[in-house]
Write an enzyme that holds these catalytic residues in place. Structure first.
Site, short mmCIF file in Angstrom:
data_model
loop_
_atom_site.label_atom_id
_atom_site.label_comp_id
_atom_site.label_asym_id
_atom_site.label_seq_id
_atom_site.Cartn_x
_atom_site.Cartn_y
_atom_site.Cartn_z
N CYS A 2 -4.05 10.10 -1.95
CA CYS A 2 -5.02 11.03 -1.39
C CYS A 2 -5.87 11.65 -2.49
CB CYS A 2 -4.38 12.17 -0.61
SG CYS A 2 -3.36 11.63 0.75
N ARG A 28 -8.02 6.58 -4.47
CA ARG A 28 -6.71 7.19 -4.26
C ARG A 28 -6.27 7.18 -2.80
NH1 ARG A 28 -5.50 10.84 -8.97
NH2 ARG A 28 -3.69 11.40 -7.77
N TRP A 74 -4.59 8.77 2.25
CA TRP A 74 -3.69 7.62 2.32
C TRP A 74 -2.52 8.10 3.18
CZ3 TRP A 74 1.37 6.39 1.21
CH2 TRP A 74 1.67 5.02 1.13
N HIS A 505 18.69 -22.28 -7.35
CA HIS A 505 19.76 -21.46 -6.77
C HIS A 505 19.39 -20.95 -5.38
CE1 HIS A 505 21.92 -21.69 -10.52
NE2 HIS A 505 20.83 -21.33 -11.16
#
Ligand code: F6R
Length: 611
Positions: A2, A28, A74, A505
């Site tokens: 934010c 941001r 955000w 693996h």
């Protein structure tokens, strides 16, 4: 996360002043945006889901404000919607507030407020703050903020306005960054100084528990608990207003990829000592004998900073012969880590504001451990809380996906490895040899950047692949992880980074003609092993892109790969400085081909300031 900006002017100013700052904070968080200002005795709020530009388009041209606050979000609590966008207000709309952080006890606070008749309009944790402050507002906004926050658990950086106190903004923080600035037009508060670049001349980073009261250029830094903060340190703001320009590039990410040769040079210039084959790192503030006591190093970071720490850990182990590991900061924090006097810890972070890294560092400090910072942003929380460390000098990084800071972090760690290595077993000849190679790196990266067309071709070739393994061994293993991270975050393609040795693996079960693999495979000490793994993939019809350094093994690789991209040659330890740029370019070209919003990937934000 934010972005927050607040402005209190000496006289009325156009709303554009706030919106320009908000636009620079968009990295941001960019799921919704809003602004509040005062008009006569009322607060006006405009907010909506979407980007800052959409809000700006809706804002009447003529809006002039004496004071205002704005936010780009955000989402943590509540979806990105008009109602959940900030600023949030109390019921009668006498208080408006923007917030960055997470209020942990918001559910119980909300339930209590509802019992007292408050009606909520959003699903956010933030809205409770506006209601709480409103309940306690009897004349002084700062006193109301002080009283309300006593009830609050969690993290916050907030800026608040009241309709009853024209022109005043109150801001305070706990765990989320806030910076106060002053310039000719008045005073500012923002979650990142970039928002006030070109407008504020002097800034102060608020510490947890500071409370700023701004009215025009009259500003006071108080303590939330009461009294003035006499320790606040003001410094000149040296960010030019052009800091957030793309300078002709279509994306910040590409601009920052292209800046890497110069940025890298900025990190080692003045620090390497050719004659003695070592490095000088004054910011560590350590005497030679202090280094001799270190027997373990732990590098704490997240995301790309973790990947660069993985490379750095190998370098320090290799060159300085000190047992070093990279640790995912949030996992380390809760692992009841062993901390003793001979250990040295580094908080590794571009922003210096990543909450997970800060909390891990604080846990180590609580146990008495010695923690330093490896950061890009000067005076960030990590830089301040450690007080010593290495600035990586990468310049401003704006794209959400980190690029140049990965290279510079690896360089800072290499310099540390050289410095400590030369105090231990690293020979003068090897030290000098590495330094000579380091000095050639910027030019080699320039040569590599010219190969952009090869990466575009590779992106086209693999355009229909929806699954990728990135594989490497030794120094190339973290680069494989970084390549996968970059492809995921900017191109939205499923990708996993593995040690090529790990393939057999389990992961090899997925390989077929539709599952692509990118091998980071320089001609290093593990080449023949990695090459065997590559052939195993090929034997199962997996498409392969090979990224190597120099011509030595190109022909063999070509026999088993769809495409081979040949980077310049360098010392094995330094190959990550080239192969990292290669995986960045591949991800960039892939995302570009898919038309992805490269600088603003969905669900992401730069500076993850919540845990
Ligand atoms: C990836 C990216 C993130 C950051 C991570 C840590 O491209 O940018 O993974 O690396 O959020 O951020 P800092 O380095 O600021 O602590």
């Amino acid at each position: 996360m934010c972005g927050i900006i607040g402005f209190s002017g000496n006289k009325r100013a156009p709303a554009r002043l706030l919106m320009e700052g908000l636009k620079r904070l968009e990295y941001r968080g960019y799921d919704s945006a809003g602004i509040a200002w005062q008009l006569r005795a009322k607060l006006r709020v405009r907010k909506r889901a979407g980007k800052v530009d959409e809000l700006w388009d809706e804002l009447p041209e003529e809006v002039m404000l004496r004071a205002g606050i704005a936010h780009t979000r955000w989402a943590t609590h509540g979806s990105p919607s008009d109602a959940n966008a900030h600023p949030h207000t109390d019921g009668p709309e006498r208080i408006a507030l923007v917030h960055n952080g997470v209020i942990d006890n918001f559910r119980s606070l909300k339930a209590d407020l509802e019992k007292r008749g408050h009606v909520f309009r959003s699903e956010t944790d933030t809205e409770v703050l506006a209601h709480l402050i409103s309940e306690h507002c009897n004349g002084s906004l700062e006193e109301a903020v002080r009283t309300a926050l006593r009830l609050v658990e969690g993290t916050y950086g907030i800026a608040v306005m009241s309709a009853d106190e024209p022109g005043k903004i109150v801001a305070t923080r706990r765990g989320s960054p806030l910076i106060v600035g002053v310039g000719d037009e008045g005073s500012f508060v923002a979650s990142d100084a970039v928002a006030m670049a070109g407008r504020a001349d002097e800034v102060v980073n608020l510490e947890d528990g500071d409370l700023a009261v701004l009215i025009g250029d009259e500003h006071r830094i108080l303590r939330l608990a009461g009294g003035e903060n006499h320790q606040a340190i003001w410094s000149a703001l040296d960010l030019p207003p052009t800091v957030a320009d793309k300078q002709g590039y279509p994306h910040y990410m590409l601009k920052e990829i292209m800046e890497q040769p110069d940025a890298l040079e900025d990190c080692f210039r003045g620090r390497i000592q050719r004659d003695s084959g070592t490095a000088k790192l004054g910011g560590l503030q350590m005497e030679p004998r202090d280094f001799l006591q270190i027997d373990r190093v732990r590098l704490l970071g997240c995301g790309t900073s973790y990947m660069s720490s993985c490379v750095g850990a190998r370098m320090i182990t290799d060159l300085a012969r000190i047992e070093t590991t990279a640790e995912y900061a949030p996992e380390y924090r809760y692992s009841n880590p062993i901390v003793d006097r001979n250990m040295l810890f580094f908080g590794v972070s571009q922003s210096g504001e990543t909450a997970d890294t800060i909390m891990a560092m604080r846990e180590v400090q609580r146990k008495g451990g010695r923690v330093m910072g490896i950061v890009n942003r000067v005076a960030s929380t990590i830089a301040r809380e450690t007080g010593a460390g290495i600035y990586i000098h990468a310049g401003f990084e704006y794209a959400v996906a980190s690029t140049k800071t990965m290279l510079n972090t690896m360089m800072a760690l290499l310099l540390f490895a050289l410095l400590v290595g030369r105090m231990r077993d690293l020979s003068l000849a090897r030290g000098r040899e590495l330094i000579e190679e380091v000095e050639q790196l910027p030019e080699k990266i320039r040569q590599l950047l010219v190969l952009r067309g090869d990466f575009r071709e590779a992106a086209r070739h693999f355009a229909d692949s929806h699954n990728f393994y990135f594989m490497g061994r030794g120094y190339s293993f973290p680069i494989a992880m970084e390549g996968a991270l970059k492809l995921k975050e900017i191109a939205y393609v499923h990708a996993e980074g593995y040690s090529a040795a790990e393939m057999k693996h389990g992961p090899i079960a997925l390989i077929d003609e539709s599952f692509a693999s990118v091998f980071v495979i320089p001609p290093d000490s593990v080449f023949s092993r990695t090459f065997t793994n590559l052939q195993e993939v090929r034997a199962r019809k997996g498409p392969v892109l090979s990224i190597t350094c120099g011509d030595q093994r190109t022909e063999e690789l070509a026999d088993y790969s769809d495409q081979v991209i040949v980077l310049p040659e360098t010392d094995e330890i330094l190959t990550p400085f080239l192969t990292t740029v290669a995986v960045q370019l591949f991800a960039y070209e892939f995302a570009e081909l898919r038309g992805c919003p490269i600088d603003q990937p969905k669900n992401l934000a730069k500076s993850v300031t919540v845990e």
